[in-house]
Write an enzyme that holds these catalytic residues in place. Structure first.
Site, mmCIF file in Angstrom:
data_model
loop_
_atom_site.group_PDB
_atom_site.id
_atom_site.type_symbol
_atom_site.label_atom_id
_atom_site.label_comp_id
_atom_site.label_asym_id
_atom_site.label_seq_id
_atom_site.Cartn_x
_atom_site.Cartn_y
_atom_site.Cartn_z
ATOM 1 N N GLU A 12 35.775 39.222 36.566
ATOM 2 C CA GLU A 12 37.044 39.651 35.959
ATOM 3 C C GLU A 12 37.672 38.553 35.098
ATOM 4 O OE1 GLU A 12 41.337 41.480 37.400
ATOM 5 O OE2 GLU A 12 39.515 42.053 38.440
ATOM 6 N N SER A 58 41.299 38.174 41.912
ATOM 7 C CA SER A 58 40.024 38.861 42.167
ATOM 8 C C SER A 58 38.984 38.382 41.159
ATOM 9 C CB SER A 58 40.202 40.378 42.051
ATOM 10 O OG SER A 58 41.115 40.848 43.022
ATOM 11 N N ARG A 66 40.540 48.256 34.434
ATOM 12 C CA ARG A 66 40.486 46.838 34.048
ATOM 13 C C ARG A 66 39.830 46.653 32.681
ATOM 14 N NH1 ARG A 66 43.162 47.849 37.191
ATOM 15 N NH2 ARG A 66 43.513 47.111 39.300
#
Length: 348
Positions: free
Chosen positions: A340, A235, A158
């Site tokens: 995130e 998320s 990520r």
């Protein structure tokens, strides 16, 4: 226009100005103008990874709406050059329909293609880095368009150098290399294998894998739909990567996944594992559907990793719940969760 109209979590205040870029020339021209003006601006694709304050944003939102997919087949593989404004899930659907494998397990991920390399998106055992060839990138320093090869992006879990601000600029197009086959890449995620009735390493028809992934995501409220739990930014926290030594102090039932080694500034190599943020949240005593008092922000009723807008939530309510989750997990288990989504006018 408001951020609430442009983001999947449906929160955020008025934007002073919006620019819709439907062609590459529109995008490059607007971006260069914004950089030269030295004023606040934000680039938005599908708005699935942005949570904004309800305060008025005095800057400009550049909306990437460019379209186009070019293909070329060579030696059992297909190269795709995809404009940044294309929808990611629509691209996956096209690949599956065309018999191109490599991104089928990333079905249902909301957002635009241009955002994919910034986050190095991934799901159910697949990751963009495995199929990415290069990107077309408008450099914020030189204001010139250049091609950046995959290895220049510093892709990790990520993460990319663009996300880390080591590279500043605008993703204009993404080049992928997929395999021409009617079968999936080897199934690499236990939950997906179980859903397919397969073993890890098996291959399955592409459409079968995509359907299974969409069903799994829907069961967690992670597919954009009429499901109230899908009114989220997906998320909210990344799965923490910690040293094996640190993980030894966690409860024995804490899920751990090998995450390779990292080199410290001292030159020491440290073996790491990836933890489950959802497990940590639940272990800290925060369950599905949890909310603070009369807040309109809540943990998803299907998955503890998502924070949802239950109706009329403010950006600050979303951030307040996220801060609470962070504090509970850190106090209970000593692990700090990192958000995130991109936060605009908000802090955790």
């Amino acid at each position: 226009m408001r951020f609430a109209e442009l983001t999947t979590i449906r929160v955020g205040g008025e934007i002073a100005e919006t620019i819709e870029a439907t062609t590459v020339d529109d995008a490059t021209g607007a971006y260069r103008q914004l950089i030269r003006a030295d004023e606040d601006f934000i680039v938005l694709g599908g708005g699935s990874n942005t949570v904004a304050s309800d305060d008025r944003y005095s800057g400009t939102a550049l909306l990437m709406r460019t379209r186009g997919i070019e293909t070329s087949v060579d030696d059992g593989a297909v190269k795709l050059r995809v404009q940044a404004g294309e929808e990611w899930d629509a691209l996956v659907a096209k690949a599956v329909e065309s018999g191109w494998s490599g991104i089928e397990a990333m079905a249902g991920i909301p957002g635009s293609v241009g955002a994919a390399p910034i986050q190095n998106i991934g799901a159910y055992g697949q990751e963009l880095a495995s199929v990415l060839v290069a990107i077309d990138f408008l450099d914020a320093e030189t204001l010139e368009v250049r091609r950046l090869e995959r290895d220049e992006l510093g892709l990790a879990y990520r993460y990319s150098k663009i996300k880390g601000r080591e590279l500043r600029g605008l993703v204009l197009a993404v080049e992928l290399r997929l395999q021409v086959t009617g079968e999936s890449q080897p199934v690499a995620y236990t939950q997906l294998a179980d859903a397919l009735g397969a073993e890890l390493g098996d291959r399955r028809p592409l459409a079968e894998v995509r359907d299974a992934v969409l069903q799994l995501r829907a069961s967690k409220g992670m597919v954009l739909s009429e499901d109230p739990d899908s009114v989220s930014a997906g998320s909210f926290f990344t799965n923490p990567v910690v040293s094996v030594k640190f993980a030894r102090d966690l409860p024995k039932d804490a899920p751990r996944f090998p995450a390779g080694t990292v080199t410290l500034d001292s030159g020491e190599l440290v073996e790491t594992v990836k933890l489950s943020a959802a497990w940590l949240i639940e272990k800290a005593g925060i369950g599905r559907g949890f909310s603070l008092g009369h807040s309109r922000a809540a943990i998803s009723s299907k998955h503890t990793l998502a924070i949802t807008n239950t109706g009329g939530a403010t950006g600050e309510e979303i951030a307040e719940l996220a801060r609470f989750v962070q504090a509970r997990v850190e106090n209970a288990l000593g692990v700090y969760l990192v958000n995130e989504p991109v936060l605009v006018g908000l802090q955790l």
